[in-house]
Design an enzyme around this catalytic site. Structure first.
Site, PDB file in Angstrom:
ATOM      1  N   HIS A  21      -7.767  39.444 -21.954  1.00 62.42           N
ATOM      2  CA  HIS A  21      -8.286  39.206 -20.596  1.00 62.42           C
ATOM      3  C   HIS A  21      -9.609  38.447 -20.629  1.00 62.42           C
ATOM      4  CE1 HIS A  21      -5.363  42.168 -18.995  1.00 62.42           C
ATOM      5  NE2 HIS A  21      -5.645  42.844 -20.086  1.00 62.42           N
ATOM      6  N   SER A  24     -21.175  12.717 -21.906  1.00 61.82           N
ATOM      7  CA  SER A  24     -21.615  12.563 -20.525  1.00 61.82           C
ATOM      8  C   SER A  24     -22.308  11.226 -20.336  1.00 61.82           C
ATOM      9  CB  SER A  24     -22.574  13.693 -20.140  1.00 61.82           C
ATOM     10  OG  SER A  24     -23.125  13.476 -18.860  1.00 61.82           O
ATOM     11  N   GLU A  27      -8.817  18.540 -24.795  1.00 69.87           N
ATOM     12  CA  GLU A  27      -8.574  18.261 -23.384  1.00 69.87           C
ATOM     13  C   GLU A  27      -7.424  17.268 -23.210  1.00 69.87           C
ATOM     14  OE1 GLU A  27     -13.156  18.932 -21.758  1.00 69.87           O
ATOM     15  OE2 GLU A  27     -12.362  16.903 -21.971  1.00 69.87           O
ATOM     16  N   LYS A  39     -24.873  15.639 -24.838  1.00 72.92           N
ATOM     17  CA  LYS A  39     -23.724  16.496 -24.544  1.00 72.92           C
ATOM     18  C   LYS A  39     -22.491  15.984 -25.296  1.00 72.92           C
ATOM     19  CE  LYS A  39     -21.761  18.924 -20.550  1.00 72.92           C
ATOM     20  NZ  LYS A  39     -20.358  18.922 -20.875  1.00 72.92           N
TER      21      LYS A  39
END
Length: 463
Positions: free
Chosen positions: A183, A313, A326, A319
């Site tokens: 969970h 970014s 992805e 970043k």
């Protein structure tokens, strides 16, 4: 000199580009269909040509087609397969007539033109190249052959490569323990070896499903012609065709004892697509696990560091994002959508023919390619992650859920009290349990050792 020529078919005259190898029916399809904006996949076209060569050879063996014509068709196939500009001869849009007749006639016409030019004979697209065939058995057969060959040559090798790479990392990290999660919340410890072998187990199950589904595609309906009855087709054509195709592809094919099924229904393609979707589901889980474990680097899980591949970014300097996982997740989502389209297309089997064959073909080729390339991206860019050992160990020792190991000695209720106090005071379970129980510190250390709590289900060869 005109840049157009006139071709004639059963409907009359059609203008065709002067240098085109295709003829009237292909041009009509070009004029009629421009919805998808893309032609049938090149892999499908290549296997369609091989089917035409196998059919010519079978017609020759059964004395249905003149040897010289059959040989000319076979040579034309080989010439086209080595043509660097092959795609320009096969421009018919994916969203065409649902039987794929336009693509079948495109192949018939191009082969008739090339074979006639090479041999000096008059070779007719329908009477000679399409001899003993119908679009209704050729196109389903081509979808099956294309799916099998791409799976055999590309997808299955990529699966084996990914499984081997994952298991190699599992052996390297067999004793590295981390916090398990259910969970998305802290749970009992687990080793990276167990995490990784779970991934490889998923991929192995997907591989088995794909192999089973592929085997059903090796039984071909070729020889059923228009509706499965084999009209205008000599006896034993299906068996002879499969022998010829097996020789050309170096892969095994057999003739369907009931070609009606392969022509009138596409259940087998739906089952194959579903097997590929299962792989997409497994691969999504793996890529998503990598994203979560990589999250941070300060406020996320930060258990691993994926390779830094590119700036993350356009506005936030420094970043770095998990870009390959992805991309893999997006590929998996796309495959899931394509499988749904195939399911709906398979439902469009009306009486003796399915009328959405081209999108089944296109979607299957796309699905196989997306999964093959996603597996290679996973293997190449994701599995060389670094483990943030210090960060993992710092959190693991304070994980209140470790108290589960004391349940049998002190009971669930008492263990829950220890866990709550450890969490509230931000202390380790070992410290709190030493104060709240009469268990010896050394015994507590043994009982609460995270590695010892990873259980008996770690494979023996990973210990």
């Amino acid at each position: 000199m005109s840049d157009r020529r006139i071709e004639i078919d059963s409907m009359g005259e059609v203008e065709v580009p002067a240098d085109a190898l295709y003829q009237a029916q292909t041009q009509r399809a070009i004029n009629n269909f421009s919805i998808a904006g893309k032609p049938m996949p090149l892999a499908f076209i290549r296997h369609l040509l091989l089917i035409k060569q196998a059919a010519a050879n079978a017609n020759k063996a059964l004395s249905v087609l003149d040897d010289a014509k059959a040989n000319a068709i076979a040579l034309a196939v080989q010439r086209l397969l080595y043509d660097e500009n092959l795609s320009q001869h096969f421009p018919v849009d994916v969203l065409q007539t649902g039987s794929g007749t336009s693509s079948n006639m495109n192949a018939n016409e191009v082969l008739a033109t090339v074979a006639s030019q090479n041999s000096g004979l008059h070779i007719h697209p329908n009477d000679d190249v399409n001899c003993s065939q119908s679009s209704n058995d050729v196109i389903p057969t081509c979808i099956q052959v294309t799916s099998c060959m791409l799976t055999e040559q590309q997808l299955i090798p990529a699966l084996h490569t990914a499984i081997a790479a994952i298991e190699e990392r599992a052996r390297e990290l067999v004793t590295v323990t981390k916090t398990g999660r259910t969970h998305l919340m802290d749970a009992m410890p687990i080793t990276f070896g167990q995490v990784l072998t779970t991934w490889s187990s998923q991929l192995k199950q997907s591989l088995q499903g794909i192999e089973r589904a592929t085997e059903s595609l090796r039984v071909l309906p070729q020889g059923g012609t228009a509706v499965g009855t084999g009209v205008n087709c000599p006896a034993h054509f299906g068996e002879t065709f499969c022998q010829q195709l097996s020789a050309l592809t170096q892969s095994s094919w057999s003739s369907s004892p009931h070609p009606f099924t392969g022509i009138g229904a596409q259940d087998h393609h739906q089952a194959f697509a579903s097997a590929v979707k299962v792989l997409a589901t497994s691969l999504y889980k793996i890529a998503n696990d990598l994203r979560w474990m990589n999250s941070g680097p300060l406020t996320g899980m930060a258990e691993i560091r994926l390779p830094a591949l590119q700036p993350g970014s356009s506005i936030m300097p420094g970043k770095v994002n998990p870009v390959v996982p992805e991309a893999i997740c997006m590929a998996c989502v796309q495959v899931t959508g394509l499988e749904t389209a195939i399911t709906l297309a398979a439902q469009s089997s009306n009486f003796e023919l399915n009328v959405m064959l081209p999108i089944i073909a296109d979607n299957l080729v796309t699905m196989i390619g997306l999964m093959e390339r996603s597996l290679m991206a996973l293997t190449t860019h994701c599995l060389s992650f670094e483990v943030n050992q210090h960060h993992i160990e710092a959190h693991l020792s304070k994980n209140p859920i470790l108290v589960t190991a004391l349940n049998n000695l002190i009971g669930y209720q008492r263990a829950a009290e220890i866990a709550k106090q450890a969490y509230q005071q931000k202390r380790s379970i070992l410290e709190v349990a030493e104060q709240m129980t009469d268990i010896d510190k050394d015994e507590l250390a043994r009982l609460l050792n995270p590695l010892s709590l990873t259980g008996k289900h770690t494979p023996v060869n990973e210990r």
